[in-house]
Design a protein around this motif. Structure first.
Motif, short mmCIF file in Angstrom:
data_model
loop_
_atom_site.label_atom_id
_atom_site.label_comp_id
_atom_site.label_asym_id
_atom_site.label_seq_id
_atom_site.Cartn_x
_atom_site.Cartn_y
_atom_site.Cartn_z
N ILE A 21 39.93 43.16 40.44
CA ILE A 21 40.52 44.24 39.65
C ILE A 21 40.05 45.57 40.22
CG2 ILE A 21 40.67 45.28 37.36
CD1 ILE A 21 39.99 42.26 36.42
N ALA A 22 41.00 46.37 40.68
CA ALA A 22 40.67 47.68 41.25
C ALA A 22 40.89 48.73 40.18
CB ALA A 22 41.53 47.96 42.47
N GLY A 23 39.80 49.29 39.70
CA GLY A 23 39.89 50.31 38.67
C GLY A 23 39.30 49.84 37.37
N GLY A 24 38.35 50.60 36.84
CA GLY A 24 37.63 50.20 35.63
C GLY A 24 37.89 51.14 34.46
N GLY A 25 39.11 51.64 34.35
CA GLY A 25 39.52 52.38 33.16
C GLY A 25 39.97 51.39 32.09
N PRO A 26 40.67 51.88 31.06
CA PRO A 26 41.07 50.97 29.97
C PRO A 26 41.87 49.77 30.46
CG PRO A 26 42.10 53.17 29.77
CD PRO A 26 41.04 53.27 30.80
N ALA A 27 42.83 49.96 31.36
CA ALA A 27 43.66 48.84 31.81
C ALA A 27 42.81 47.85 32.62
CB ALA A 27 44.83 49.34 32.65
N GLY A 78 36.98 32.03 32.63
CA GLY A 78 36.02 31.40 33.55
C GLY A 78 36.32 31.68 35.00
N ALA A 79 37.37 32.45 35.25
CA ALA A 79 37.73 32.77 36.64
C ALA A 79 36.65 33.66 37.26
CB ALA A 79 39.08 33.49 36.67
N ARG A 80 36.51 33.56 38.60
CA ARG A 80 35.62 34.46 39.31
C ARG A 80 36.32 35.80 39.42
NH1 ARG A 80 34.82 31.62 44.84
NH2 ARG A 80 37.03 31.38 44.39
N VAL A 81 35.74 36.80 38.78
CA VAL A 81 36.37 38.12 38.70
C VAL A 81 35.46 39.13 39.38
CG1 VAL A 81 37.08 39.96 37.13
CG2 VAL A 81 37.59 37.58 36.56
N ILE A 82 36.07 40.01 40.19
CA ILE A 82 35.33 41.18 40.68
C ILE A 82 36.03 42.40 40.12
CG2 ILE A 82 34.68 42.56 42.69
CD1 ILE A 82 34.55 39.99 44.33
N LEU A 83 35.26 43.24 39.42
CA LEU A 83 35.79 44.47 38.83
C LEU A 83 35.13 45.62 39.56
CD1 LEU A 83 37.23 46.16 36.58
CD2 LEU A 83 35.19 45.81 35.19
N ALA A 84 35.92 46.44 40.22
CA ALA A 84 35.34 47.54 41.01
C ALA A 84 35.90 48.87 40.54
CB ALA A 84 35.66 47.35 42.49
N ASP A 85 35.03 49.87 40.44
CA ASP A 85 35.48 51.22 40.11
C ASP A 85 34.72 52.21 40.97
OD1 ASP A 85 37.08 52.76 37.76
OD2 ASP A 85 35.34 53.91 38.44
N GLU A 86 35.43 53.27 41.39
CA GLU A 86 34.83 54.23 42.32
C GLU A 86 33.77 55.11 41.66
OE1 GLU A 86 37.91 56.77 43.84
OE2 GLU A 86 38.43 57.54 41.88
N GLN A 87 33.79 55.19 40.32
CA GLN A 87 32.88 56.12 39.65
C GLN A 87 31.54 55.46 39.32
OE1 GLN A 87 34.32 59.23 37.38
NE2 GLN A 87 36.38 58.38 37.17
N ASN A 88 30.59 56.30 38.88
CA ASN A 88 29.28 55.77 38.52
C ASN A 88 29.31 55.08 37.16
OD1 ASN A 88 29.77 58.27 37.29
ND2 ASN A 88 27.59 58.63 36.95
N GLU A 89 30.32 55.40 36.35
CA GLU A 89 30.44 54.79 35.03
C GLU A 89 31.83 54.20 34.88
OE1 GLU A 89 28.52 56.80 31.42
OE2 GLU A 89 29.32 58.46 32.61
N PHE A 90 31.94 53.18 34.04
CA PHE A 90 33.26 52.61 33.75
C PHE A 90 33.90 53.36 32.59
CE2 PHE A 90 31.46 49.40 36.36
CZ PHE A 90 32.55 48.84 37.01
N GLY A 91 35.20 53.29 32.52
CA GLY A 91 35.92 53.95 31.44
C GLY A 91 37.08 54.80 31.93
N VAL A 150 34.72 50.68 25.29
CA VAL A 150 34.32 50.50 26.69
C VAL A 150 32.95 49.85 26.77
CG1 VAL A 150 33.66 51.74 28.81
CG2 VAL A 150 35.72 52.41 27.56
N GLY A 151 32.02 50.33 25.94
CA GLY A 151 30.66 49.79 25.94
C GLY A 151 30.65 48.31 25.57
N ALA A 152 31.44 47.97 24.54
CA ALA A 152 31.48 46.57 24.10
C ALA A 152 32.10 45.69 25.18
CB ALA A 152 32.27 46.46 22.80
N ALA A 153 33.15 46.22 25.82
CA ALA A 153 33.81 45.44 26.88
C ALA A 153 32.83 45.17 28.02
CB ALA A 153 35.03 46.20 27.40
#
Lengths: 99, 1005
Positions: B173-179, B191-204, B224-227
């Motif tokens: 997943i490219a991008g760690g905003g709401p979507a 249970g899938a192997r997921v990689i979540l990447a975002d360019e910023q220092n924080e997600f959201g 966002v925190g709970a997610a």
């Protein structure tokens, strides 16, 4: 990077392979009995289709074996890979490797 | 000291952690959590750099990776890095940065004269001006680079370490905003192997700059925190912050750059940690949730420091607690910028709102009135006062056709403009995946359509601009991706988020000003990074560059490090207006990787210096090193080229080595020669197929030289093959041809003759080989192999004997590449050095000399022995080489034979191998020099051949050369000219290509 399924080793990165052009070109059994034109056709002329193409590949950085592949040259989708001694697989009509 | 623009409260900065940094030598203070851009704005610094072409003062336009203007030179010395976006640098204690593209300073820049001269620097200026003469291009280019340039590359070696990481996953997943977060939750729960990447220092993502957003009635950042908490608990989910997915390549192969320690002081970074990590990811499925980038408005002087995107102003207020202006003009054509006006007014700024629309939604206007915001409807910003900072803004009513002003401009006092021209979905990765785009009329932008790859888009990057939609699309895409990767998962129920107003925009692609486009001083910038204006697009169109691809190259719009993130749609739209065609029919160019610039360090990883390329050394290599050998690269091999003694240069060493071999004896390391062990009942059949001569008749213990051809009848390798026993052969290839020849044999065996029983095994590295050569070779060998019968009757030329040499079991091949008595002594590799040292000791009484490849070349050239690849070039037949003697007349077929009968291969007058002797015996021709029959005053001159090998031969006592000359064998004794680069013309005589021991007695003796 393309991912190619070696018939013996399974899916691997394209850096392990080399492509050797069109497949299923048999060496003439009696080269000295054919015309220059026929011989020229054998050594020089190759298909360059837009779409489904039969190719020879080697898994150089793996098992070092030769195999054939059916690739769509537009999408780079590999429809099938198979051993040189295998019969040519039938291409499923619903899978031309199209986008 | 300028005023502080820092608000008293708010933002995601840590006000308890003060951070000091330097910009252009000045010391400033910011907080942990600031970017360089937010910290500079907090210190009221707006002037950041100068533009690429016109050297116009430029400031900060955005708050993210799309920044085209605020590029800085970061750090000092070996760690300095150019073109870094100030909006992405997290500040740390001691950070230094400076403006680039200006001299002597950003405030006073000599290159800004280009701005005055801009009438003479139109689109395509470089193409028009610097075309002819071509010889001056290098001069021009140096001037342009210096004048334009985008920062400076470091000149010292990079002190940092970089790592590479290969990963496979089910869903990337490219991008760690709401979507993106929603997609990660849906996929991760399966249970899938997921990689979540975002360019910023924080997600959201956008939520980090939107303190008012709510999800299920609570602040969105709580969701966002709970997610994140849930995702961190899932063992198969990898969460990467500060990680930009930079490229989408074939078959779902993606690259990402993780900036591991860039946000830390390099001297205080944790040990054993790479600075950056380059990820190479093969993903079964991807979800692209890159978000959207606000579109600038194209109005007069829209590049002044202080002209920002409205969303960026909102981000500085809410995420960083910085109010970047006190008198703000918000200029919009849509609803989204009203939030910025609201935030700015609440934060204490005086705000004018300019809406191109005549009738924006009533509730928005009521809110503006309540906040004391003055609104200007149906208006546009038509001019900006101030160059290094804004001090006034001209606002005027626009005509209905949007081409002109309906009334005189009103100037208001202002120090900041917040602009919004709508939103562009970030389709870069989708486009890189070979995805096609579809034009969305409502958004007035392109959205993803179809891709041949296993990719899905979600959220505002897919055109879904409302938060609730983003979440729903994210959950659906994540679940569907997991299912397509083979997992079972329900699509989670999407939470609620209040809808915002989203009424139709008034799309004005070029906002008019007081003078027609391109005819006054005011410029409308489209592509701030490349300094392309709206007038440039008009000019390009007038000159016939009407295709979008031509426009891009001619004006450079959309090129460069930002890949048109803010400029592309505006440029297309203006071109489509000029062409009176709709935007979809004008089309769009392709976004190229990387999404944001990626450093060479990260891409190289550990493959630098000694690890850049593998090196191969023989078992004798340490001896060569200890004895002062000078090496040359032959493939990956390090081969001794010569062994200089005290004070010798290469020429002196080679002359001495060559003389010594002919006088007594020399020794060469031949371990690198390719060796292939061939076994099986059809081995002889294979050799007969691939060699021009007959091998199946070879008796055990006998050796035969062979030429290999391709099917075109051209030489592609040579070497000797020995019959070791029944159906067992040892094939030697050239050093460089070892792998090629093995592949060649395998090709025929695997594809054409799979029924033949032959086994080919590379044994190059299993054997170490020392070659003794010279009249005393037999004496030296006898001293260490007393039990071997070495007399010529027992051990004749071109035979092989097994025996014990220096106490080591050995195969000794009596072949010769020098033309002198030679023994190639093969022992198991681990005894190579012992053998070498024993032979050196045994040779001492004869003044044995080690010799390298250079002497080998001279010695073989004295004999006219060819080197495949030097005296041949893929267009040379055995007949051209004068080697008809090795082509079997009896064999009905071998590879290449049929091509001999082709008219071009059979014709007379082809280039043939001959010897060449210079008139001046001390002059050594340069290899590659051309032979002509007559020297004209200037080129062209008909060329009749070229020099392929050329040396000073101590044993012939003069210079010698080999060459390929048209019809050469019929030209013996004739003289030709060789014109040289230096102006010298040397006369050469054609001779037989053998210069020494013409009868070959020495090798047989």
């Amino acid at each position: 990077m393309l991912q190619i399924t070696c018939p013996w080793c399974g899916p691997r990165d394209a850096v392990e392979f080399h492509c050797h052009g069109e497949a299923h070109i048999a060496r003439p059994e009696k080269p000295h009995e054919i015309s220059d034109a026929e011989w020229g056709d054998y050594i020089f002329f190759r298909k360059n289709p837009k779409g489904v193409h039969f190719e020879r590949w080697t898994h150089d950085a793996g098992c070092r074996r030769w195999f054939n592949a059916i690739r769509n040259t537009v999408t780079d989708a590999f429809i099938a890979t198979y051993a040189p001694t295998d019969p040519i697989p039938e291409i499923p009509t619903d899978d031309q490797g199209d986008a | 000291m300028a005023r502080s623009a820092r608000l008293a409260e708010g933002g995601r900065i840590d006000r308890s952690k003060s951070v000091r940094f330097k910009f252009n030598g000045e010391s400033y203070q910011g907080f942990k959590g600031d970017t360089l851009a937010s910290a500079l704005l907090a210190n009221d610094v707006h002037l950041i750099g100068r533009s690429f072409k016109y050297h116009r003062p430029r400031g900060i336009m955005t708050a993210g990776s799309e920044e085209p203007n605020a590029l800085v030179q970061l750090g000092e010395g070996a760690r300095t890095e150019p073109n870094i976006r100030a909006t992405q640098i997290e500040i740390f204690e001691g950070l230094t940065a400076r403006s680039q593209n200006c001299w002597p300073s950003v405030g006073f820049d000599i290159g800004a004269v280009n701005s005055v001269l801009s009438r003479y620097l139109p689109a395509g200026f470089y193409y028009k001006t610097f075309m002819w003469p071509a010889s001056l291009w290098l001069t021009y280019e140096r001037f342009i680079r210096k004048a334009a340039g985008l920062g400076q590359a470091p000149t010292e070696p990079d002190p940092d370490r970089y790592a590479q990481h290969h990963a496979h996953c089910d869903v990337l997943i490219a991008g760690g905003g709401p979507a993106g977060l929603a997609a990660a939750l849906a996929a991760g729960r399966s249970g899938a192997r997921v990689i979540l990447a975002d360019e910023q220092n924080e997600f959201g993502g956008s939520l980090l700059s939107d303190a008012e957003a709510e999800i299920d009635g609570a602040p969105a950042l709580a969701w966002v925190g709970a997610a994140l908490e849930e995702l961190r608990a899932l063992p198969e989910v990898t969460i990467l912050s500060r990680t930009t997915v930079t490229g989408y390549y074939d078959h779902n192969f993606l690259t990402a750059v993780e900036r591991v320690t860039d946000h830390l002081d390099p001297d205080a970074a944790p040990p054993n940690t790479p600075r950056q990590r380059f990820w190479k990811i093969r993903a079964k499925q991807t979800v692209l949730a890159q978000g959207a980038i606000e579109r600038p408005l194209v109005f007069a002087e829209n590049d002044r420091p202080g002209v920002m995107l409205a969303s960026a102003v909102a981000a500085y207020i809410q995420r960083y607690g910085v109010l970047p202006g006190r008198e703000i003009v918000v200029f919009t054509n849509n609803d989204s910028a009203y939030a910025t006006a609201r935030l700015a007014a609440r934060a204490g700024a005086r705000v004018h709102l300019v809406d191109a629309r005549e009738q924006p939604p009533g509730p928005l206007l009521a809110e503006m009135a309540a906040l004391g915001v003055e609104t200007h409807l149906g208006c546009g910003v038509v001019g900006v006062s101030g160059t290094k900072a804004i001090h006034g803004v001209d606002i005027a009513k626009l005509t209905e056709d949007e081409k002109g002003l309906a009334g005189p401009p009103l100037q208001v006092s202002a120090d900041l403009i917040a602009m919004s021209g709508g939103w562009n979905p970030t389709v870069h990765l989708f486009s890189q995946s070979r995805g096609t785009l579809r034009y969305d009329e409502t958004l007035a932008s392109f959205v993803p359509d179809k891709t041949p790859q296993k990719a899905r888009c979600a959220g505002s990057g897919n055109g879904a601009m409302m938060l609730a939609e983003c979440l729903r699309e994210g959950f659906e895409a994540g679940a569907a991706a997991a299912r397509d990767a083979g997992f079972t998962v329900e699509t989670p129920e999407s939470p609620d988020a209040p809808a915002l107003l989203d009424s139709p925009p008034r799309q004005i692609w070029t906002v008019p000003t007081v003078h027609p486009l391109g005819q006054g001083k005011r410029k409308h910038f489209l592509d701030h990074q490349n300094d392309v204006t709206a007038a440039d697009v008009h000019l390009a169109a007038r000159e016939g560059y009407l295709s979008v691809e031509h426009l891009k190259r001619y004006t450079t719009t959309g090129m460069g490090t930002d890949q048109g993130k803010t400029s592309n749609i505006n440029a297309l739209a203006i071109l489509s207006e000029i062409r009176a065609a709709d935007i979809p029919s004008v089309g769009t160019t392709t976004f190229r990787p990387p999404y944001t610039p990626a450093g060479f360090g990260a891409m190289s990883g550990q493959a630098v210096k000694d690890l850049f390329e593998p090196e191969r050394g023989t078992p004798m290599h340490p001896w060569h090193l200890a004895n002062g050998a000078v090496f040359e690269d032959v493939g990956d091999w390090k081969r001794p080229r010569y062994f200089p003694r005290d004070g010798e240069d290469m020429h002196a060493a080679v002359q001495r080595e060559c003389r010594q071999v002919r006088e007594t004896v020399g020794i060469m390391d031949a371990s690198t020669l390719g060796k292939i062990d061939i076994q099986g009942k059809d081995s002889g059949r294979l050799l007969d197929l691939v060699y021009t001569n007959l091998f199946s008749s070879l008796k055990p213990g006998r050796i035969r030289y062979g030429l290999m051809l391709n099917e075109h009848g051209m030489i592609f390798d040579d070497g000797v093959t020995t019959c070791l026993g029944v159906n067992h052969y040892h094939m030697n290839t050239t050093t460089g041809g070892a792998a090629r020849v093995l592949n060649w044999l395998e090709e025929w065996l695997q594809t054409e003759y799979p029924d033949w029983e032959v086994y080919c095994t590379s044994v190059t590295e299993q054997w170490a080989v020392a070659t003794l050569s010279g009249p005393k070779a037999r004496d030296v060998l006898l001293a260490v192999a007393p039990e071997m019968a070495l007399d010529s009757d027992s051990f004749s030329f071109m035979t092989m004997r097994e025996g014990v040499v220096a106490g080591i079991p050995a195969r000794v091949f009596r072949v010769s590449f020098t033309g002198d008595l030679s023994y190639e002594i093969n022992v198991p590799a681990r005894y190579g050095r012992a053998l070498w040292e024993a032979l050196m000791a045994a040779g001492a009484p004869y003044a044995i000399t080690p010799y390298g490849t250079e002497s080998m070349h001279v010695l073989r050239a004295e004999k006219g022995f060819i080197i495949v690849g030097q005296d041949t070039d893929g267009s040379v037949t055995p007949r051209d080489m004068g080697m008809d003697w090795i082509v079997s007349k009896k064999k009905e077929d071998f590879i290449g034979k049929r091509s001999f009968a082709r008219p071009d291969t059979a014709r007379e007058g082809r280039k043939q191998l001959v010897g060449l002797l210079t008139e001046d015996p001390t002059f050594v021709l340069p290899e590659g020099a051309h032979l002509v029959s007559a020297v004209n005053p200037a080129p062209p001159m008909p060329m009749i051949g070229h020099v392929s090998s050329s040396y000073m031969s101590p044993n012939v006592g003069r210079s010698i050369a080999l060459g390929l000359v048209k019809d050469g064998r019929n030209l013996m004794g004739r003289q030709f000219q060789v014109p040289l680069m230096s102006g010298r013309v040397e006369t050469v005589t054609i001779t037989e290509p053998v210069f020494f021991d013409k009868d070959g007695e020495r090798s047989r003796g």
